[in-house]
Design an enzyme around this catalytic site. Structure first.
Site, PDB file in Angstrom:
ATOM      1  N   ASP A  98      76.130 -11.004 -19.179  1.00 56.27           N
ATOM      2  CA  ASP A  98      76.183 -10.496 -17.815  1.00 56.27           C
ATOM      3  C   ASP A  98      76.110  -8.970 -17.810  1.00 56.27           C
ATOM      4  O   ASP A  98      76.601  -8.318 -18.729  1.00 56.27           O
ATOM      5  CB  ASP A  98      77.486 -10.938 -17.143  1.00 56.27           C
ATOM      6  CG  ASP A  98      77.574 -12.448 -17.065  1.00 56.27           C
ATOM      7  OD1 ASP A  98      78.692 -12.972 -17.191  1.00 56.27           O
ATOM      8  OD2 ASP A  98      76.523 -13.097 -16.895  1.00 56.27           O
ATOM      9  N   ASP A 130      72.899 -12.475 -42.590  1.00 60.46           N
ATOM     10  CA  ASP A 130      72.264 -12.225 -41.298  1.00 60.46           C
ATOM     11  C   ASP A 130      70.949 -11.479 -41.484  1.00 60.46           C
ATOM     12  O   ASP A 130      70.289 -11.610 -42.517  1.00 60.46           O
ATOM     13  CB  ASP A 130      73.239 -11.448 -40.399  1.00 60.46           C
ATOM     14  CG  ASP A 130      73.147 -11.893 -38.950  1.00 60.46           C
ATOM     15  OD1 ASP A 130      72.107 -11.614 -38.317  1.00 60.46           O
ATOM     16  OD2 ASP A 130      74.100 -12.502 -38.460  1.00 60.46           O
ATOM     17  N   ASP A 139      80.515   3.649 -38.254  1.00 61.88           N
ATOM     18  CA  ASP A 139      81.659   2.745 -38.184  1.00 61.88           C
ATOM     19  C   ASP A 139      81.593   1.639 -39.239  1.00 61.88           C
ATOM     20  O   ASP A 139      82.528   0.850 -39.357  1.00 61.88           O
ATOM     21  CB  ASP A 139      81.739   2.108 -36.792  1.00 61.88           C
ATOM     22  CG  ASP A 139      83.046   2.461 -36.084  1.00 61.88           C
ATOM     23  OD1 ASP A 139      83.890   3.130 -36.692  1.00 61.88           O
ATOM     24  OD2 ASP A 139      83.222   2.045 -34.922  1.00 61.88           O
ATOM     25  N   ASP A 152      63.529 -11.493 -49.164  1.00 60.29           N
ATOM     26  CA  ASP A 152      62.509 -10.781 -49.949  1.00 60.29           C
ATOM     27  C   ASP A 152      62.840 -10.699 -51.431  1.00 60.29           C
ATOM     28  O   ASP A 152      62.072 -10.136 -52.203  1.00 60.29           O
ATOM     29  CB  ASP A 152      62.331  -9.362 -49.400  1.00 60.29           C
ATOM     30  CG  ASP A 152      61.779  -9.338 -47.982  1.00 60.29           C
ATOM     31  OD1 ASP A 152      60.806 -10.070 -47.731  1.00 60.29           O
ATOM     32  OD2 ASP A 152      62.325  -8.610 -47.144  1.00 60.29           O
ATOM     33  N   HIS A 163      70.811  -7.837 -35.121  1.00 62.92           N
ATOM     34  CA  HIS A 163      71.850  -8.852 -34.976  1.00 62.92           C
ATOM     35  C   HIS A 163      72.935  -8.723 -36.035  1.00 62.92           C
ATOM     36  O   HIS A 163      74.135  -8.795 -35.739  1.00 62.92           O
ATOM     37  CB  HIS A 163      71.203 -10.236 -35.043  1.00 62.92           C
ATOM     38  CG  HIS A 163      72.122 -11.374 -34.765  1.00 62.92           C
ATOM     39  ND1 HIS A 163      72.739 -12.091 -35.770  1.00 62.92           N
ATOM     40  CD2 HIS A 163      72.530 -11.939 -33.603  1.00 62.92           C
ATOM     41  CE1 HIS A 163      73.479 -13.043 -35.231  1.00 62.92           C
ATOM     42  NE2 HIS A 163      73.371 -12.982 -33.920  1.00 62.92           N
ATOM     43  N   ASN A 177      89.550   5.460 -37.373  1.00 63.73           N
ATOM     44  CA  ASN A 177      88.683   6.584 -37.723  1.00 63.73           C
ATOM     45  C   ASN A 177      88.361   7.450 -36.502  1.00 63.73           C
ATOM     46  O   ASN A 177      87.487   8.296 -36.542  1.00 63.73           O
ATOM     47  CB  ASN A 177      87.388   6.088 -38.381  1.00 63.73           C
ATOM     48  CG  ASN A 177      86.577   5.164 -37.477  1.00 63.73           C
ATOM     49  OD1 ASN A 177      87.055   4.723 -36.433  1.00 63.73           O
ATOM     50  ND2 ASN A 177      85.364   4.872 -37.884  1.00 63.73           N
ATOM     51  N   SER A 319      77.529 -16.375 -32.107  1.00 63.52           N
ATOM     52  CA  SER A 319      77.238 -15.441 -33.207  1.00 63.52           C
ATOM     53  C   SER A 319      78.386 -14.468 -33.417  1.00 63.52           C
ATOM     54  O   SER A 319      78.539 -13.913 -34.505  1.00 63.52           O
ATOM     55  CB  SER A 319      75.980 -14.627 -32.893  1.00 63.52           C
ATOM     56  OG  SER A 319      74.812 -15.299 -33.298  1.00 63.52           O
TER      57      SER A 319
END
Length: 576
Positions: A98, A130, A139, A152, A163, A177, A319
């Site tokens: 939203d 991922d 961060d 790969d 993602h 931090n 996720s």
């Protein structure tokens, strides 16, 4: 990007259930199957296997034009193959959100601040399987460790889609931090494992069963104790389940997202994974969250987290409920490192806020995670010594039956906590070790002389308790060959582990063959020159606890001698 809120890209038609990798499939042989026997079986479908890390899983390459589905169907009929499946394509589990400014309400909802008084996740490494992770995000940089790109097959873990960076921040963005956001386990380490690629046809990131299983095995071998996989369809894959069980055997836990279809999923509950659905600010299930009996826990599915390029955004989907729960798992593990994976999972389940129907239900599993309650339970938990031994019984072959060639052996094993492994012994020699249920073996009967042979299965739990089955005596009847003079040494190979890094308990498996048959072969396994196991026959197995080895390089040697006294050896090096 609109007002700081992530919006999903416009998408073409989604890939169908028939979308899988061409030219390869996934296969797991039964424990103990000789390498040449597996090669012979795969040649029946014109396939060639590639071992996945230190596990028994194989990616099987097929020639162009051959039907992958037909190859899988044929291999499934072979009694020496534990499973075969298509290498299916899977997509990330995020959903459009939203248009309002996000905040870290999810941390307050799971009582993170109170949990942080007892644990911040220090000492635990979380593998993020991922699209990669932004290695320069301020961060994330303090918590990043070396990773791997299983898509790969290199070390490039840069984020291909954005993602993975968001998932990593949800689990373990640095805390205290003075900037950005705080991950739920802000003192844990982040291991980026890229399993995905950007598919221009769908404008989205996709992975395959094979890249996930390979990445998960690599993470387990390189010290990760928590793993998160935020891709759909993961819990239904036999290959990924096998890799998750492999990580669990190394003392780890695997968390996966339930999916964002908003429908009930028929996937059966999976004891190797913790499946997480998504709850909202009012502890209701999000309308887009997938649910079903396979759901283990629920967690908030709307987070404010790190984004690719050094920024921050709001993301929604299972996720993000999954890495949030994974981060809580890391808090529990750090709070009490003596806890076993099963104990940690039990704590997460018993302290979760029960939502929906009383007890476990299809929407929230055991409930919405409570970080404070879980950490407190871990801190106050006294290490309970498990003194109950597992039970084991050989269900096939039956006593008195006649066997020849490579014979399937099936074992039923049970434990009050969980069976970690099962060893099969023939005439006192351990010939194979299985760490994946259902526990089954392929025994090369040519390794013993014709006549009676006694089989015993021994089950072990995580505490080291052992329970042996009743002995089963069978009759071995193989065709004999006569060699006038034998001057040819036997061939011996170390099938597992492969050279490279290892961790936890590693099964050393050797195969030996001889021109005069393998019944007269004597095998020995040495680690750094010390004899660890010996026995007769075509296969030999030994469970090596690498925790007892010094940090550094170690040598494994297999020695085989035939009945005529001809000797050969094979050596590999492993690194702890």
């Amino acid at each position: 990007m609109l007002g700081g809120v992530y919006l999903a890209p416009a998408q073409a038609a989604q890939p169908s259930s028939n979308d899988f990798a061409r030219g390869r499939i996934l296969v797991m042989p039964r424990a103990g199957l000789p390498a040449q026997a597996l090669a012979n079986i795969l040649s029946g479908v014109h396939g060639k296997g590639r071992k996945v890390g230190q596990s028994d899983l194989h990616v099987v390459d097929l020639p162009a034009g051959l039907s992958e589905a037909d190859a899988v169907a044929q291999l499934k009929q072979n009694p020496h193959i534990q499973f075969a499946e298509l290498d299916r394509k899977i997509r990330v589990n995020f959903t459009p959100n939203d248009p309002y400014l996000g905040s870290e309400w999810h941390l307050a909802k799971v009582n993170a601040a109170a949990a942080w008084d007892g644990s911040k996740g220090a000492g635990v490494t979380i593998a993020i399987l991922d699209s990669g992770v932004d290695g320069s995000h301020p961060d994330l940089v303090p918590n990043l460790v070396a990773g791997y790109n299983s898509y790969d097959n290199n070390t490039n873990t840069a984020d291909a889609c954005g993602h993975g960076t968001a998932v990593a921040g949800t689990a373990a963005a640095a805390m205290n931090n003075g900037a950005g956001v705080a991950g739920i386990a802000g003192a844990a380490k982040i291991m980026p494992v890229r399993v995905a690629y950007f598919d221009t046809s769908y404008n989205e990131c996709y992975a395959y069963y094979s890249t996930v299983a390979n990445g998960l095995t690599w993470a387990a071998d390189h010290g990760a104790k928590i793993a998160n996989i935020s891709y759909g369809g993961v819990a239904s894959s036999s290959a990924i389940t096998s890799a998750a069980q492999y990580m669990k055997s190394k003392g780890g836990l695997v968390f996966v997202s339930a999916g964002n279809n908003g429908t009930q999923d028929s996937t059966a509950p999976n004891a190797s994974m913790i499946v997480v659905s998504a709850s909202d600010q009012n502890d209701n299930l999000y309308s887009w969250s997938t649910y079903g009996s396979f759901v283990t826990l629920a967690a908030p599915g709307d987070v404010w987290t790190t984004s690719n390029g050094g920024g921050y955004q709001e993301w929604m989907g299972t996720s993000f409920s999954s890495p949030l729960a994974a981060g809580v798992g890391a808090l529990v593990m750090a709070a009490n490192p003596s806890l076993t994976p099963d104990s940690i999972q039990n704590i997460l389940q018993s302290t979760a806020l029960d939502l929906g129907a009383a007890g476990k239900d299809i929407y929230f599993g055991y409930g919405r995670v409570d970080a404070a309650g879980a950490v407190q339970a871990a801190l106050s938990s006294k290490t309970t010594v498990d003194s109950t031994a597992p039970t084991a019984s050989i269900t096939a072959p039956t006593a008195g039956s006649t066997v020849s060639g490579v014979a399937p052996v099936s074992v039923s094993a049970l434990d009050n906590v969980g069976v970690a492994s099962v060893q099969l012994s023939v005439n006192g020699t351990v010939v194979a070790t299985s760490t994946t249920a259902p526990f089954s073996f392929s025994w090369d009967t040519t390794g013993v002389t014709n006549g009676s042979a006694t089989l015993v299965a021994t089950a072990y739990d995580a505490a080291g308790n052992a329970g042996a089955s009743a002995a089963v005596t069978v009759n071995v009847a193989n065709a004999s060959t006569l060699v006038v003079k034998d001057t040819t040494p036997p061939a011996v190979a170390i099938v597992n582990p492969v050279p490279g890094q290892v961790s936890g308990t590693v099964s050393i498996n050797t195969n030996a063959s001889d021109n005069n048959g393998s019944a007269g072969i004597t095998q020995q396994i040495y680690v750094d020159g010390a004899l660890k196991a010996k026995g007769t026959g075509a296969t030999l197995s030994y469970s090596l606890n690498t925790r007892k080895l010094a940090i550094g390089t170690h040598t494994i040697q297999a020695v085989a001698k035939d009945a005529a006294g001809n000797t050969s050896s094979n050596t590999i090096q492993i690194t702890r």
